[in-house]
Design a protein around this motif. Structure first.
Motif, PDB file in Angstrom:
ATOM      1  N   THR A 182       0.916   2.171  -6.061  1.00  0.00           N
ATOM      2  CA  THR A 182      -0.304   2.426  -6.833  1.00  0.00           C
ATOM      3  C   THR A 182      -0.158   2.073  -8.316  1.00  0.00           C
ATOM      4  OG1 THR A 182       0.443   4.662  -7.366  1.00  0.00           O
ATOM      5  CG2 THR A 182      -0.957   4.401  -5.408  1.00  0.00           C
TER       6      THR A 182
ATOM      7  N   VAL B  74       9.370   5.725   2.455  1.00  0.00           N
ATOM      8  CA  VAL B  74       9.119   4.564   3.311  1.00  0.00           C
ATOM      9  C   VAL B  74      10.274   3.580   3.100  1.00  0.00           C
ATOM     10  CG1 VAL B  74       6.611   4.839   3.149  1.00  0.00           C
ATOM     11  CG2 VAL B  74       7.751   3.269   1.613  1.00  0.00           C
TER      12      VAL B  74
ATOM     13  N   LEU C 159      12.496   0.250   2.297  1.00  0.00           N
ATOM     14  CA  LEU C 159      12.477  -0.993   1.519  1.00  0.00           C
ATOM     15  C   LEU C 159      12.777  -2.090   2.526  1.00  0.00           C
ATOM     16  CD1 LEU C 159      12.402  -2.012  -1.522  1.00  0.00           C
ATOM     17  CD2 LEU C 159      14.891  -2.096  -1.369  1.00  0.00           C
TER      18      LEU C 159
ATOM     19  N   HIS D 156      13.922   1.851 -11.016  1.00  0.00           N
ATOM     20  CA  HIS D 156      13.505   2.844 -10.022  1.00  0.00           C
ATOM     21  C   HIS D 156      13.131   2.091  -8.754  1.00  0.00           C
ATOM     22  CE1 HIS D 156      10.203   4.955  -7.869  1.00  0.00           C
ATOM     23  NE2 HIS D 156      11.058   5.951  -7.958  1.00  0.00           N
TER      24      HIS D 156
ATOM     25  N   GLY E 143      11.207   2.699  -5.234  1.00  0.00           N
ATOM     26  CA  GLY E 143      10.291   3.665  -4.621  1.00  0.00           C
ATOM     27  C   GLY E 143      10.264   3.595  -3.114  1.00  0.00           C
TER      28      GLY E 143
ATOM     29  N   GLY F  49       8.771  -1.498  -5.616  1.00  0.00           N
ATOM     30  CA  GLY F  49       7.891  -0.756  -4.699  1.00  0.00           C
ATOM     31  C   GLY F  49       6.903   0.039  -5.522  1.00  0.00           C
TER      32      GLY F  49
ATOM     33  N   ALA G 113       1.989   2.703   3.426  1.00  0.00           N
ATOM     34  CA  ALA G 113       2.660   3.177   2.209  1.00  0.00           C
ATOM     35  C   ALA G 113       1.985   4.461   1.731  1.00  0.00           C
ATOM     36  CB  ALA G 113       2.587   2.106   1.121  1.00  0.00           C
TER      37      ALA G 113
ATOM     38  N   GLY H  26       6.099  -9.545  -5.007  1.00  0.00           N
ATOM     39  CA  GLY H  26       7.405 -10.141  -4.728  1.00  0.00           C
ATOM     40  C   GLY H  26       8.238  -9.225  -3.865  1.00  0.00           C
ATOM     41  N   ASP H  27       9.351  -9.773  -3.403  1.00  0.00           N
ATOM     42  CA  ASP H  27      10.304  -8.959  -2.652  1.00  0.00           C
ATOM     43  C   ASP H  27      11.186  -8.219  -3.661  1.00  0.00           C
ATOM     44  OD1 ASP H  27      12.280  -7.821  -1.146  1.00  0.00           O
ATOM     45  OD2 ASP H  27      12.535  -9.570   0.165  1.00  0.00           O
TER      46      ASP H  27
ATOM     47  N   LEU I 243      -1.889  -4.157  -2.735  1.00  0.00           N
ATOM     48  CA  LEU I 243      -1.461  -2.990  -3.515  1.00  0.00           C
ATOM     49  C   LEU I 243      -1.238  -3.377  -4.983  1.00  0.00           C
ATOM     50  CD1 LEU I 243       1.009  -1.077  -1.120  1.00  0.00           C
ATOM     51  CD2 LEU I 243      -1.355  -0.498  -1.701  1.00  0.00           C
TER      52      LEU I 243
HETATM   53  N1  SAH Z   1       6.163   4.441  -5.960  1.00  0.00           N
HETATM   54  C1  SAH Z   1       4.884   4.034  -5.489  1.00  0.00           C
HETATM   55  C2  SAH Z   1       4.816   3.637  -4.025  1.00  0.00           C
HETATM   56  C3  SAH Z   1       5.790   4.285  -3.068  1.00  0.00           C
HETATM   57  S1  SAH Z   1       5.581   3.727  -1.391  1.00  0.00           S
HETATM   58  C4  SAH Z   1       3.851   5.104  -5.753  1.00  0.00           C
HETATM   59  O1  SAH Z   1       4.206   6.259  -5.857  1.00  0.00           O
HETATM   60  O2  SAH Z   1       2.679   4.765  -5.831  1.00  0.00           O
HETATM   61  C5  SAH Z   1       6.789   2.423  -1.363  1.00  0.00           C
HETATM   62  C6  SAH Z   1       6.277   1.083  -1.802  1.00  0.00           C
HETATM   63  O3  SAH Z   1       7.339   0.161  -1.634  1.00  0.00           O
HETATM   64  C7  SAH Z   1       5.113   0.568  -1.002  1.00  0.00           C
HETATM   65  O4  SAH Z   1       4.067   0.236  -1.862  1.00  0.00           O
HETATM   66  C8  SAH Z   1       5.675  -0.689  -0.303  1.00  0.00           C
HETATM   67  O5  SAH Z   1       4.710  -1.722  -0.175  1.00  0.00           O
HETATM   68  C9  SAH Z   1       6.805  -1.076  -1.245  1.00  0.00           C
HETATM   69  N2  SAH Z   1       7.874  -1.901  -0.668  1.00  0.00           N
HETATM   70  C10 SAH Z   1       8.577  -1.696   0.465  1.00  0.00           C
HETATM   71  N3  SAH Z   1       9.487  -2.678   0.638  1.00  0.00           N
HETATM   72  C11 SAH Z   1       9.348  -3.529  -0.413  1.00  0.00           C
HETATM   73  C12 SAH Z   1       9.997  -4.741  -0.794  1.00  0.00           C
HETATM   74  N4  SAH Z   1      10.950  -5.307  -0.077  1.00  0.00           N
HETATM   75  N5  SAH Z   1       9.603  -5.320  -1.959  1.00  0.00           N
HETATM   76  C13 SAH Z   1       8.606  -4.787  -2.709  1.00  0.00           C
HETATM   77  N6  SAH Z   1       7.949  -3.661  -2.392  1.00  0.00           N
HETATM   78  C14 SAH Z   1       8.320  -3.025  -1.254  1.00  0.00           C
END
Ligand code: SAH
Length: 283
Positions: A147, A271, A273, A216, A218, A144, A115, A200-201, A173
């Motif tokens: 951080t 990255v 989802l 949002h 991510g 997502g 990530a 969680g998912d 994370l």
């Molecule tokens: N927006 C955040 C992280 C972006 S990276 C930042 O800027 O710090 C994308 C994040 O989505 C990663 O931390 C990854 O672990 C998370 N992610 C990906 N698929 C996911 C899912 N199904 N459920 C929850 N988190 C997920």
């Protein structure tokens, strides 16, 4: 020697050139830099300039570094509102990137687990798009949350009367994001319970505190998860990257009668989802 490619804190002019003019030929090396949160079309030129401007100010860490970062994002038109500028100055990105990384350069930074923390211009873009739905007292969901940086920005914008939920599927994370927030100006909101971060998912959203004025996402989905649409409040807005290799940042507005309107803001690279196993396996 192999040509430098893609993101990483050490993004090069050459890499930027490739991204801007030949995205089809994008390739990468190293799993943690496999994907990037980089807005390719709209801001690419001015960001290229802003990137180099910001890099010059790297020696100015702490408050001068983040001030310069925000000034550059304003100057190049990414930040247009005072509230967004203020929150990105108040919440120190330096507390959210791994030690030794460039906190204020306009680039995503690997945070482990395949990530990245998004580049400052992507955080700013999403904050701008969601600003009207991040008024004091409103509710926001950050899927997502990584951080916790953007989750913390949301929390500062909606304040103690609002409610912000961050969800990430990597427990490490989530632990790290909580520690980051605890060191930051958003710590009291976490303590009071108007901000919480959960494992969680995120494709299922987080029903407990919905419906949300702002959602949002991510990480890039192949399609909008139905639970997220269901948890969006009438009058609310979702910002979500959609697609696999080629992705669009979509803005989804739910009207008061529940109908949905969508538009594309720009092209991006996030990255995926996905499931935890797929992410940890390197996609
Ligand atoms: N927006 C955040 C992280 C972006 S990276 C930042 O800027 O710090 C994308 C994040 O989505 C990663 O931390 C990854 O672990 C998370 N992610 C990906 N698929 C996911 C899912 N199904 N459920 C929850 N988190 C997920």
């Amino acid at each position: 020697m192999r040509a430098p490619v893609l993101i990483c804190p050490t993004i090069t002019l050459r890499a930027y050139g490739r991204l801007c003019c030949a995205p089809r030929r994008l390739h990468c090396h190293g799993s943690s830099s496999q994907f990037l949160n980089l807005n390719l079309s709209r801001f690419s030129r001015r960001l290229l300039t802003s990137f180099f401007h910001m890099e010059q100010f790297q020696s100015g860490a702490g408050s001068s570094g983040k001030k310069t970062m925000v000034e550059n994002l304003k100057r190049y038109g990414v930040i247009s509102s005072k509230r967004v500028a203020q929150v990105m100055e108040d919440l120190d990105r330096g507390l959210f990137v791994p030690a030794g990384s460039s906190a204020y350069v306009d680039t995503p930074v690997p945070i482990g687990y395949n990530a990245t923390i998004s580049a400052p211009h992507m955080h700013a873009t999403c904050l701008q798009l969601l600003e009207d739905k991040l008024q004091p007292g409103m509710r926001a969901l950050d899927v997502g949350s990584g951080t916790g940086y953007l989750t913390g920005c949301f929390a500062l914008m909606v304040g103690a009367e609002g409610r912000v939920v961050g969800v990430d599927h990597i427990p490490e994370l989530v632990d790290m994001s909580i520690k980051n927030i605890e060191k930051s100006v958003a710590a009291s909101l976490l303590k009071k319970g108007s901000l919480s971060l959960h494992v969680g998912d995120g494709r299922k959203g987080w029903q407990e505190f919905g419906p949300y004025d702002a959602i949002h996402v991510g990480a890039a989905a192949s399609e909008i998860p139905q639970p997220l649409l269901d948890q969006l409040k009438p009058g609310g807005r979702m910002v979500i990257p959609l697609g696999t290799y080629f992705q669009d940042l979509k803005v989804i507005d739910k009207s008061e009668d529940g109908s949905i309107k969508a538009h594309t803001e720009t092209s991006v690279r996030y990255v995926p989802l996905t499931s935890r196993d797929e992410q940890l396996g390197g996609f």
